[in-house]
Design an enzyme around this catalytic site. Structure first.
Site, mmCIF file in Angstrom:
data_model
loop_
_atom_site.group_PDB
_atom_site.id
_atom_site.type_symbol
_atom_site.label_atom_id
_atom_site.label_comp_id
_atom_site.label_asym_id
_atom_site.label_seq_id
_atom_site.Cartn_x
_atom_site.Cartn_y
_atom_site.Cartn_z
ATOM 1 C CE LYS A 55 53.934 28.389 36.718
ATOM 2 N NZ LYS A 55 52.865 29.668 36.295
ATOM 3 N N GLY A 87 43.837 33.110 37.639
ATOM 4 C CA GLY A 87 42.559 33.533 37.077
ATOM 5 C C GLY A 87 41.893 34.742 37.375
ATOM 6 C CB ALA A 109 48.652 33.777 38.747
ATOM 7 N N GLY A 110 46.386 36.524 38.196
ATOM 8 C CA GLY A 110 46.134 37.007 38.373
ATOM 9 C C GLY A 110 45.870 38.455 38.109
ATOM 10 C CG ASN A 121 46.953 31.157 30.596
ATOM 11 O OD1 ASN A 121 46.052 31.786 29.278
ATOM 12 N ND2 ASN A 121 47.290 30.422 31.142
ATOM 13 C CB THR A 122 43.403 33.896 33.433
ATOM 14 O OG1 THR A 122 43.951 32.655 33.394
ATOM 15 C CG2 THR A 122 42.037 34.647 32.691
#
EC number: 2.8.1.10
Length: 258
Positions: free
Chosen positions: A100, A161, A187-188, A209-210
């Protein structure tokens, strides 16, 4: 229908996967990674090279089951040359050729540099890597990344995040319309419902992830995201009803009025 679902694979280059949920690992304690993977039923996990340092006592690779495909990222790279160096180190550590690409020179907003990412795609593809670039949802940049050798495109949904969801929805839809590669939202994404919405659009996979790492119960949230991703995919394949004005769902004539 069940047979169609069974044969519905995520294809990235020469690789095939049953799961369309990609798990990030950047914010977990090492002890929680294995349980998160099990509950997520993920087959791909991303990792930063700094967490796979074989010289450290605690090595993330020791906590990831051997049947899971690693997707190392070039986190920390500020330009294409640095991304290439990190990718080479990753391969030396035995993390494979899937990579990635993350090129971020902006330390305030942590936004990907599309221009350097295009260069990185070309450099890595020439060295036999299978690059998956993390990028702004920009059609021109996505075309350039495809032409440079990208195996999939990973547009951000919102700033990394932030948990803000599909802020870039309209631009991601353009990529779905115009780019003949897997589109993986990265992301997001902050909640299972947002992941489901992304999958209903027709994206190939979602990376989270977050939103999982910050949950009160990490393993349970990983399971929730897995179910949401599956539900969104099935809804997309089934054909989500279009938005319209008020329309009766049952006949209004031929019963009491006749």
């Amino acid at each position: 229908m069940q047979e169609n679902l069974k044969n519905d694979k995520l294809k990235i280059g020469k690789y095939e996967f049953d799961s369309r949920f990609i798990l990030g690992s950047g914010k977990y304690s090492l002890e929680l990674i294995k349980s998160a993977i099990e509950e997520a039923k993920a087959q791909i996990i991303t990792l930063a090279l700094r967490r796979a340092n074989t010289g450290e006592i605690a090595n993330i690779l020791d906590y990831i089951p051997k049947n899971i495909t690693l997707l190392p990222n070039t986190s920390g790279a500020r330009n294409a040359d640095e991304a290439l160096r990190i990718a080479r180190l990753s391969r030396e550590l035995g993390c494979g050729e899937l990579i990635k690409i993350e090129v971020i020179s902006d330390s305030r907003y942590l936004l990907p540099d599309n221009y350097e990412t295009i260069k990185a795609c070309e450099l890595l593809a020439k060295e036999g890597f299978t690059p998956l670039p993390y990028m702004h949802a920009d059609l021109y940049a996505a075309r350039a990344m495809r032409d440079a050798g990208a195996a999939a495109i990973m547009p951000l949904a919102a700033p990394i995040g932030s948990n803000k969801g599909l802020c870039a929805k309209e631009f991601i839809q353009i990529l779905l319309n115009e780019i003949d590669l897997p589109i993986i939202v990265d992301a997001g994404i902050g909640s299972p419902s947002q992941a489901c919405e992304a999958m209903q659009m027709g994206v190939s996979a979602v990376m989270v992830n977050t939103a999982i790492a910050e949950a009160k119960d990490i393993a349970l949230m990983a399971r929730a995201f897995s179910l949401a991703v599956n539900a969104g995919r099935v809804a997309f394949l089934a054909g989500v009803a279009s938005v319209s004005e008020a329309k009766a769902s049952s006949p209004l004539t031929g019963f009491l009025r006749d």
